[in-house]
Design an enzyme around this catalytic site. Structure first.
Site, short mmCIF file in Angstrom:
data_model
loop_
_atom_site.label_atom_id
_atom_site.label_comp_id
_atom_site.label_asym_id
_atom_site.label_seq_id
_atom_site.Cartn_x
_atom_site.Cartn_y
_atom_site.Cartn_z
N HIS A 190 1.30 -5.37 0.13
CA HIS A 190 0.65 -5.61 -1.15
C HIS A 190 1.13 -4.68 -2.25
CE1 HIS A 190 -1.57 -8.63 0.81
NE2 HIS A 190 -2.44 -8.79 -0.17
N ASP A 234 -10.97 -2.02 -4.48
CA ASP A 234 -11.68 -3.23 -4.92
C ASP A 234 -11.43 -4.39 -3.96
OD1 ASP A 234 -12.43 -1.83 -7.11
OD2 ASP A 234 -11.21 -2.93 -8.54
N GLU A 269 -17.39 1.22 -12.73
CA GLU A 269 -16.08 0.71 -13.13
C GLU A 269 -16.20 0.14 -14.54
OE1 GLU A 269 -13.46 -1.72 -10.94
OE2 GLU A 269 -13.43 -0.45 -9.15
P1 FAD Z 1 2.26 -1.70 1.62
O1 FAD Z 1 2.45 -2.29 0.28
O2 FAD Z 1 2.73 -2.48 2.76
O3 FAD Z 1 2.89 -0.23 1.67
C1 FAD Z 1 2.75 0.66 0.59
C2 FAD Z 1 3.53 1.95 0.85
O4 FAD Z 1 2.91 2.65 1.91
C3 FAD Z 1 4.98 1.71 1.27
O5 FAD Z 1 5.78 2.74 0.79
C4 FAD Z 1 4.91 1.76 2.78
O6 FAD Z 1 6.13 2.15 3.35
C5 FAD Z 1 3.82 2.80 3.00
N1 FAD Z 1 3.04 2.58 4.21
C6 FAD Z 1 2.44 1.45 4.62
N2 FAD Z 1 1.81 1.66 5.78
C7 FAD Z 1 2.01 2.95 6.11
C8 FAD Z 1 1.62 3.77 7.20
N3 FAD Z 1 0.88 3.30 8.19
N4 FAD Z 1 2.02 5.06 7.20
C9 FAD Z 1 2.77 5.56 6.20
N5 FAD Z 1 3.19 4.83 5.16
C10 FAD Z 1 2.80 3.54 5.11
N6 FAD Z 1 -5.29 0.07 -4.72
C11 FAD Z 1 -6.35 0.85 -4.97
O7 FAD Z 1 -6.27 2.07 -4.82
N7 FAD Z 1 -7.53 0.32 -5.39
C12 FAD Z 1 -7.71 -1.02 -5.53
O8 FAD Z 1 -8.79 -1.46 -5.89
C13 FAD Z 1 -6.63 -1.88 -5.23
N8 FAD Z 1 -6.75 -3.20 -5.31
C14 FAD Z 1 -5.69 -4.00 -5.01
C15 FAD Z 1 -5.86 -5.39 -5.09
C16 FAD Z 1 -4.80 -6.22 -4.79
C17 FAD Z 1 -5.00 -7.73 -4.87
C18 FAD Z 1 -3.54 -5.67 -4.45
C19 FAD Z 1 -2.37 -6.57 -4.18
C20 FAD Z 1 -3.36 -4.30 -4.38
C21 FAD Z 1 -4.44 -3.46 -4.66
N9 FAD Z 1 -4.32 -2.06 -4.59
C22 FAD Z 1 -5.40 -1.27 -4.84
C23 FAD Z 1 -3.02 -1.44 -4.32
C24 FAD Z 1 -2.87 -1.07 -2.85
O9 FAD Z 1 -3.63 0.07 -2.57
C25 FAD Z 1 -1.41 -0.78 -2.57
O10 FAD Z 1 -0.67 -1.96 -2.71
C26 FAD Z 1 -1.19 -0.16 -1.23
O11 FAD Z 1 0.20 -0.01 -1.07
C27 FAD Z 1 -1.78 -0.87 -0.03
O12 FAD Z 1 -1.14 -2.04 0.31
P2 FAD Z 1 -0.55 -2.31 1.76
O13 FAD Z 1 -1.46 -1.85 2.82
O14 FAD Z 1 -0.17 -3.72 1.73
O15 FAD Z 1 0.71 -1.33 1.80
#
Ligand code: FAD
Length: 535
Positions: free
Chosen positions: A93, A162, A278
C-alpha cells in the site's frame, strides 16, 4: 514441475546478472518452509503498489513460511559475492514503489497460507496475553486481523491508522498515525518488542532493554535496517461503542485553535478528553460525494452552499468518544462538556453512533464503494506532510485557498495536529521541530475522465507546486511516507538524524540490500554490474 524449472531458470538469471555465488540448487534448496515463486502473476503483483505510479520487476517472490526462511534468504544475499536485493512487501500500500525491487527478491509478508511462522503454536494467529495486555503478531499480519483477534479477548491496540488493511511491519516502518496519535502517540510508540531479520541475515529480538539500537532504528526506519517478523503490541480494554461527531468551520484559525485545544487535553482523565481528533478540508462540494462522505447520510444532509464559506473553503473537525455499558450513562454529558468551549458553526453538528470495530474499519466501507465504481485501482499521487503548527496559517493561505483553489479534489485532504512529546526521538521517524505539528494529507486519486484538474499530470504538478511553495516560504515541512530520489534530499529530510541513520544502516545492513525501493541507498553491487538498478 514447470514452476520448479521456471524457478531454476530465474535463479540462473539472477546468478548471471548479479554474480550470485550460491549454487542455484542451493537457493532452491535453501530449505524454505514457504514458497519461492516466479509465477508471472505473483511477480507482476509484486512489481506494483497502491500508488500505481512506479513499476519494478523482481526476479522472484518469497512467501515465507517462517522467520527462518527470511533469515536464510537474506543471509544468502549477504554472503553472495556480489549480492542481490531483498524487499519486504507488507500489503503493497505504498505510493512510490517503496516495497519494490528490480531483479532482487520480494518477500510477500502478508497473505498466503498461514504456517506456524512464529513458533507460537495455533498456526500463529495473533497471540493475546490478557494478563500482560499485549499481543504477539507476525510482521505481515494485517491490522484488521490483529483487531479481530484482540477483540475476542475484549482488548484492542491503542493507536491506529485510518485504514486497517495495512501490515504491521509496513506501518511500523513508517509511524502509523490516526486521530488517536495525539493521545497515545503513533503506532511505533506502542510496541514493546520486535523480532527482526537484519541485513546480515541474523534474527534478533529487540526492545527498549535488549538490542535497543536496532529496536529504535527499525521503528519508523523505512525498512532499512531489517525485516520485522514479530511484534509485541500494547493493548487496552476495547470500548464497545463510539460516538462520532463532525462539526464545520469557515474560519481556519478558529478551526486549528479548537483542534489544538482538544489535543492539549491529552493528560486529562479519560472522561475529560476525546479519544480521537482529526479533521479535513473541504475545498469544494465534490468531497461530499467522495470516500469519506458516507457519514453524511440522507438523515444528515450537508448543503455546503448554505453554510457561508470563506473563499469557498470549509474545515471539518472530526472527534470521537468511546464508551461501553459502564460509561454509557455519562456519554452525553461528557461530550457536551467537551464541546462547550468549541467555536464551530452551530448549525453544523453531525453525530452518529456505532460499534467500535465499525468505526475503526470505516475506510474499508468506502473502499468497497470505490471498488464497485472502478475508482480504487487508479493512480494515487498522494502527498503527506508534517507541518509545524506555527506555519499552518501560511499553508492555508498558500495551499488550500491558493494552489488548490476551487479544483475538484477527488480525494480527502486530512488535517490534524499531534503532540511531538508522544513520539520517541530515538526512533528513525522524522517530525518537525515544534511541540505541535500537523499532518496534512492530500489523498487524491487521478482520474482519466477528461477533467484536466483530475489528471495524474495535473495533480503531480500541483504536488510539486505545494512542495516548492513550502520551500520558498521557508515552511520546514517533513514528508510522512517520504519519497525522494537523491541521497542529498534524504540527508535534508533526516537533518540532524542523518548521521545516526547512516551509522545504523552500516551496522545492520552494511551491504545496503534491504528495501532499495525507498531509494535512500544505492547498493554498490547494483552499479558495479551495470545491469541491475533499483531505480
Ligand atoms: P508496504 O507498502 O508493503 O511497505 C512499506 C515499506 O515498509 C517498504 O519499504 C517495505 O519494504 C517496508 N516493510 C514492509 N513490511 C515490512 C516488515 N515486515 N519489516 C520491515 N519493513 C517492512 N498510514 C498511516 O500512518 N495512517 C493512515 O491512516 C493510513 N491510511 C492509509 C490508507 C490507505 C488506503 C493506504 C493505501 C495507505 C494508508 N497509510 C496510512 C499508509 C500506510 O501506512 C503505508 O502505505 C505503509 O507502508 C503500510 O502499507 P503496507 O503494509 O502495505 O506496506
Amino acid at each position: 514441475m514447470t514452476t520448479k524449472l521456471l524457478l531454476t531458470f530465474a535463479i540462473c538469471r539472477l546468478i548471471v546478472t548479479v554474480g550470485l555465488t550460491v549454487d542455484p540448487s542451493e537457493l532452491l534448496l535453501l530449505g524454505v518452509d514457504g514458497q519461492l515463486s516466479v509465477d508471472p502473476f505473483e511477480v507482476e503483483t509484486a512489481s506494483l503498489d497502491f500508488g500505481l505510479l512506479t513499476r519494478a520487476e523482481p526476479m522472484a517472490v518469497l512467501h515465507p513460511g517462517s522467520a527462518d526462511d527470511i533469515a536464510r534468504l537474506v543471509r544468502a544475499a549477504y554472503i553472495s559475492s556480489h549480492g542481490f536485493t531483498v524487499s519486504a512487501r507488507g500489503h503493497g500500500h505504498s505510493i512510490n514503489g517503496q516495497a519494490q525491487t528490480s531483479n532482487g527478491v520480494v518477500i510477500e509478508m502478508s497473505g498466503g497460507s498461514r504456517g506456524s511462522r512464529l513458533g507460537l503454536g495455533k498456526l500463529d494467529k495473533p497471540q493475546v496475553s490478557v494478563k500482560e495486555k499485549h499481543v504477539e503478531v507476525w510482521g505481515g499480519e494485517l491490522w484488521i486481523d490483529v483487531l479481530r483477534s484482540t477483540l475476542e479477548h475484549g482488548l484492542a491496540p491503542k493507536s491506529w491508522t485510518d485504514y486497517l488493511y495495512l501490515s504491521v511491519g509496513g506501518t511500523l516502518s513508517n509511524g502509523g498515525i490516526s486521530g488517536q496519535a495525539f493521545n497515545h502517540g503513533p503506532q511505533i510508540s506502542n510496541v514493546y518488542e520486535l523480532d527482526v531479520v537484519t541485513g546480515k541475515g541474523e534474527i534478533l529480538t529487540c526492545s527498549e532493554e535488549k538490542n535497543s539500537e536496532l529496536f529504535h532504528a527499525v521503528l519508523g526506519g523505512l525498512g532499512q535496517f531489517g525485516i520485522i517478523t514479530r511484534a509485541r503490541i500494547a493493548l487496552e480494554p476495547a470500548p464497545q461503542r463510539v460516538r462520532w461527531i463532525r462539526v464545520l468551520y469557515s474560519n481556519f484559525s478558529t478551526f486549528t485553535r479548537d483542534q489544538e485545544h482538544l489535543i492539549s487535553l491529552h493528560g486529562n482523565p479519560i472522561s475529560r478528553k476525546f479519544d480521537y481528533v482529526e479533521g479535513f478540508v473541504i475545498v469544494d462540494e465534490g468531497l461530499i460525494n467522495n470516500w469519506r462522505s458516507s457519514f453524511f447520510s440522507p438523515r444528515n444532509p450537508v448543503k455546503i452552499s448554505s453554510i457561508a464559506g470563506n473563499g469557498g473553503v470549509l474545515y471539518c473537525l472530526e472527534i470521537t468518544k468511546n464508551y461501553d455499558e459502564s460509561t454509557a450513562g455519562n456519554i452525553d454529558q461528557e461530550v457536551e462538556a467537551l464541546m462547550k468551549g468549541l467555536n464551530f458553526i452551530p448549525s453544523s453538528v453531525f453525530t452518529t453512533d456505532l460499534p467500535y470495530i465499525d468505526f475503526l474499519d470505516r475506510v474499508h466501507q468506502a473502499e468497497l464503494k470505490l471498488r464497485a465504481k472502478g475508482l480504487w485501482e487508479v493512480p494515487h499521487p498522494w502527498l503527506n506532510l508534517f507541518v509545524p503548527k506555527s506555519r499552518m496559517a501560511d499553508l492555508d493561505r498558500g495551499v488550500f485557498k491558493g494552489i488548490l483553489g476551487n479544483n475538484k479534489t477527488s480525494g480527502p485532504i486530512l488535517i490534524y495536529p499531534m503532540n511531538k512529546s508522544k513520539w520517541d526521538q530515538r526512533s528513525s521517524a522524522v517530525t518537525p521541530d515544534e511541540d505541535v505539528f500537523y499532518l496534512v494529507a492530500l489523498l487524491r486519486s487521478a482520474l482519466d475522465n477528461g477533467e484536466e484538474t483530475q489528471s495524474l499530470e495535473y495533480l503531480t504538478n500541483q504536488n510539486h507546486k505545494i512542495l516548492r511553495f513550502c520551500d520558498d516560504a521557508g515552511i520546514k515541512v517533513k514528508q510522512y511516507l517520504p519519497h525522494y530520489t537523491t541521497q542529498e534530499e534524504w540527508m535534508d529530510h533526516f537533518g540532524d538524524k542523518w548521521d545516526q541513520f547512516y551509522r545504523r544502516k552500516m551496522e545492520f545492513d552494511p551491504r545496503q540490500l534491504l528495501a532499495t525501493g525507498q531509494r535512500i541507498f544505492n547498493p554498490s553491487f547494483t552499479s558495479s554490474t551495470g545491469t541491475v538498478s533499483p531505480w
